[in-house]
Design an enzyme around this catalytic site. Structure first.
Site, short mmCIF file in Angstrom:
data_model
loop_
_atom_site.label_atom_id
_atom_site.label_comp_id
_atom_site.label_asym_id
_atom_site.label_seq_id
_atom_site.Cartn_x
_atom_site.Cartn_y
_atom_site.Cartn_z
CD GLU B 67 -15.16 43.13 54.18
OE1 GLU B 67 -14.09 43.44 53.58
OE2 GLU B 67 -15.19 42.28 55.08
CG PHE B 129 -11.14 40.47 67.80
CD1 PHE B 129 -9.85 40.74 67.35
CD2 PHE B 129 -11.94 39.65 67.03
CE1 PHE B 129 -9.38 40.21 66.16
CE2 PHE B 129 -11.48 39.11 65.84
CZ PHE B 129 -10.20 39.40 65.41
#
Lengths: 196, 578
Positions: B67, B129
């Protein structure tokens, strides 16, 4: 430049997360916020922050520009204590039996401009508003009579000699997105306040 | 007031029908004129990627390898093209990997819209999560951010995001969208662009009296100096700037993000400012009588010690961001506004001058700098290759037409100093944050932003190893990015500081490199390594002539230093030539 207390007034949109964005402006410069109050203003959808810090005027001016740079902030002003009317509210919890038995306490409360908010068998809660030394003074008065608990609010302040921000906002909205400059002309004491 | 090219804004459909939040988002991106997205999928952004499958023809998605690479590519795209860079990432680690790029874009005023996926709204705050509090984490490094928890918010917030990112002083914006908001269906009739936000003023209103005051000061000045920065580029005011400079005859120096606005060989361009800038503009900053700063922010790398910076000068500061006025240097006259608007106003009021004697001073300093530093850097007499001669030969071969993307370190300063840039948006670098690892992904983005132009990434052996995985993005997309690794087998700039200020205590700066050419070949990218002078020219030619991406490693002198240099804590007039 000398450090002193400054009252920063920010008019903002009512948006989640803006408090954090404003707080970051102080924390990244390691400036302690002495007092912070935020609440809805007289204009629907517009919130008002009252922030007190102890700094030099140069630092305060720069900080105000950084706050005003945030997308959801409409306008920011700063003032010294002399230029604003300000109050803090305090609540004092004291045992009711002592209050009831000793008339002296009642008189002291009256002398300090306090009033009873709740009276129960076990305790009574009094409230007073004023400057820090005034609310502090009542603590000293009540301590010998068994002050159980004390709490004080953040400072709220209103600019002296002001017509109110709503006129400003009306103008602000009318001119958007025009190119007309918005200055602080609604305030009588123009030199004493910050304008972008 | 926009400082970016306006996108084509069209409502995509007139009929009201129910579509998912994810599809609303993609239709909004199309309406904003987006053609390229850099991103990496993951669980929390899956609905958007699923919708993207149906938009493959309209929206070119570039799958990066990390990213951080994605957001640097978005920055490179934005800086090269002048458009808003768009980046996708998933929640949690995907979003936190964007932080470096956000901080970089924030400090360098790069317009970005980053979209991150987020866990379902009902899971927010439960440590679900891949859940992180992206809004609070990114607040200090974004111009604006917002968390969308309902699909109905998407069109309005997206429009606001693009408006904020590209208008006024541009910057990065992040929108965090919960998975339920991506999945839920809403009636959608079209996309309305945002043109106004009550509490947001993109540009302050110009005060004509300030322009007049500034013009009066300039007309009285005997030794005026202009400093220009990226504000001129962001305001697309290159022509207006040149008209001002040429009429007023004032010598002008630039910050590294302003490079190219005035061509390198323009007689009024007196060079680069700052720590490794040119001798003349640094020293003479402390001798000028009027300092005119245009679209620059007096960064500490430019000013050196502030209490000894231009104390003798009256300072005029033109800037779109009022918070920059008086932030570092006290101004005599502040001209707020977009310089596209303020510069012509100023030009009309300034007198035609030549300042011949004053300009001669710069020429004298330049001659001294050529003698002591530049000649040896560009045409070395030693056997070892210098970074300067690589840039010099690249200049000759590309004729200033290529986009140069640099990483951070010695090679960056050498490129800034010696690349002969004749246009803006031809040099892309991480200025304010100084992000190593920036160049390779940013070059990929720049190539997508300007596909017709040659893009050359010039990177040190330290920086290239920070985001080397983006060679995979090059391999997969098949675009042509030329990579020059200037390998001095050191973290060169840190080593230089250790040599000069820490008695040569070379603490952890001798970084080993892989065989770059073999690594590149592993990614099916051609390359070669050169270490002698005779091979350099042919190698550069081979690199430029190659149809695809190319990795050229150049082994350069290990302990070369970059001069001139303003040592940390010194004033600009204490700049050292050696």
């Amino acid at each position: 430049m000398e450090r002193q207390e400054f009252n920063i007034t920010a008019y903002t949109e009512n948006h989640i997360g803006l408090l954090n964005r404003i707080a970051i402006i102080f924390s990244r410069r390691k400036i302690n916020i002495e007092s912070l109050n935020t609440s809805p203003s007289e204009i629907e959808g517009i919130h008002r922050f009252n922030i007190v810090i102890n700094e030099t005027e140069e630092v305060v001016r720069k900080i105000c520009r950084q706050i005003e740079k945030q997308v959801e902030v409409l306008k920011v002003y700063y003032n010294t204590n002399d230029e604003v009317i300000w109050q803090e509210m305090a609540l004092y919890k004291v045992p009711t039996d002592i209050i009831a038995e000793r008339a002296l306490v009642e008189r002291l409360l009256r002398e300090n401009g306090a009033r009873a908010v709740v009276i129960r068998k076990d305790y009574t809660v009094f409230e007073t508003t004023g400057h820090r030394q005034e609310t502090d003074n009542l603590i000293r008065v009540l301590e010998p009579f068994g002050l159980i608990e004390f709490v004080r609010s953040a400072r709220i302040a209103i600019i002296k000699a002001s017509d109110g921000f709503h006129l400003k906002l009306n103008e602000f909205e009318e001119t958007q997105p025009s190119d007309e400059v918005i200055e602080n002309e609604y305030l009588n004491d123009r030199d004493g306040v910050f304008a972008m | 007031m926009s400082t970016q090219a306006q996108p084509v804004l069209e409502a995509t459909t007139a009929e009201t029908r129910e579509i998912s939040g994810a599809e609303v988002l993609l239709r909004g991106l199309l309406a904003e004129g987006v053609d390229t997205i850099f991103g990496y999928p993951g669980g929390a952004i899956l609905p958007i990627y699923d919708a993207l499958y149906d938009f493959k023809e309209e929206l070119n998605h570039v799958l990066v390898r990390h990213e951080q690479g994605g957001i640097h590519a978005g920055q490179g795209y934005a800086r090269a093209s002048g458009k808003v860079g768009v980046v996708f990432a998933t929640s949690g680690p995907g979003a936190t990997n964007l932080i470096t790029g956000l901080a970089d874009a924030q400090i360098d005023s790069t317009p970005l819209v980053c979209i991150t996926g987020q866990v379902f709204a009902h899971l927010l705050g439960s440590d679900a999560f891949q859940e992180t509090d992206v809004i609070n984490i990114t607040a200090p490094v974004t111009k604006w951010n917002y968390q969308i928890t309902e699909a109905s918010e998407i069109p309005g917030i997206l429009a606001k995001a693009f408006y904020i990112a590209r208008s006024g002083r541009p910057g990065p914006v992040l929108i965090d969208i919960t998975k339920n908001a991506q999945l839920d269906k809403i009636p959608f009739a079209g996309y309305e662009p945002c043109t106004h936000i009550r509490s947001y003023r993109p540009a302050p209103v110009v005060r004509p009296q300030a322009v007049t005051q500034a013009a009066d000061l300039i007309n009285q000045a005997q030794r005026p100096l202009v400093l220009w920065g990226q504000g001129v580029v962001l305001g697309a005011a290159e022509r207006e700037f040149r008209a001002f400079i040429e009429k007023s005859g004032i010598p002008a120096a630039w910050t590294i993000l302003g490079a190219g606005v005035l061509p390198a060989d323009h007689p009024l361009n007196v060079g680069m400012l700052g720590m490794h800038g040119n001798y003349g503009p640094n020293v003479l900053t402390n001798e000028c009588d009027v300092l005119i700063a245009i679209g620059m922010r007096f960064d500490d790398r430019v000013t050196g010690r502030l209490d000894k910076y231009a104390r003798q000068a009256q300072v005029i500061h033109l800037d779109i961001d009022p918070s920059e006025i008086d932030k570092n240097v006290a101004t005599t006259v502040a001209v707020w506004g977009d310089c596209k608007q303020t510069l012509p106003m100023l030009t009309r009021q300034v007198a035609e001058r030549t300042h011949t004697a004053w300009r001669q001073r710069f020429a004298e300093f330049q001659a001294e700098e050529v003698d002591v530093v530049i000649r040896e850097a560009l045409f070395p007499t030693s056997a070892e290759l210098t970074m300067g001669e690589v840039v010099q030969q690249l200049n000759e071969l590309t004729q200033g037409e290529a986009i140069l993307v640099t990483d951070v370190g010695q090679h960056q300063m050498v490129t800034c100093r010696y690349a002969r840039l004749n246009e803006s948006r031809r040099h892309i670098t991480s200025g304010g944050l100084g992000t190593m690892g920036f160049a390779l992904p940013a070059a990929i983005g720049a190539k997508f932003g300007q596909p017709e132009r040659t893009v050359v990434a010039i990177i040190g052996d330290g920086g290239v190893q920070m985001t080397i995985q983006e060679l995979g993005t090059l391999m997969q997309t098949g675009i042509a990015v030329k990579i020059i690794v200037l390998n001095n087998q050191f973290l060169g700039m840190v080593r230089q500081w250790q040599e000069l200020f820490s008695e040569r205590r070379y603490s952890f700066v001798d970084i080993q490199s892989p065989d770059y050419v073999t690594v590149a070949r592993g990614y099916r990218i051609e390359g070669q390594s050169v270490s002698d002078r005779a091979a350099l020219g042919p190698a550069l030619q081979a690199m430029l002539a190659h149809p695809g991406s190319y990795m050229l490693e150049v082994m350069v002198a290990q302990e070369q230093n970059i001069f001139p240099m303003v040592p940390q804590g010194c004033s600009v007039s204490e700049i050292r030539l050696k």
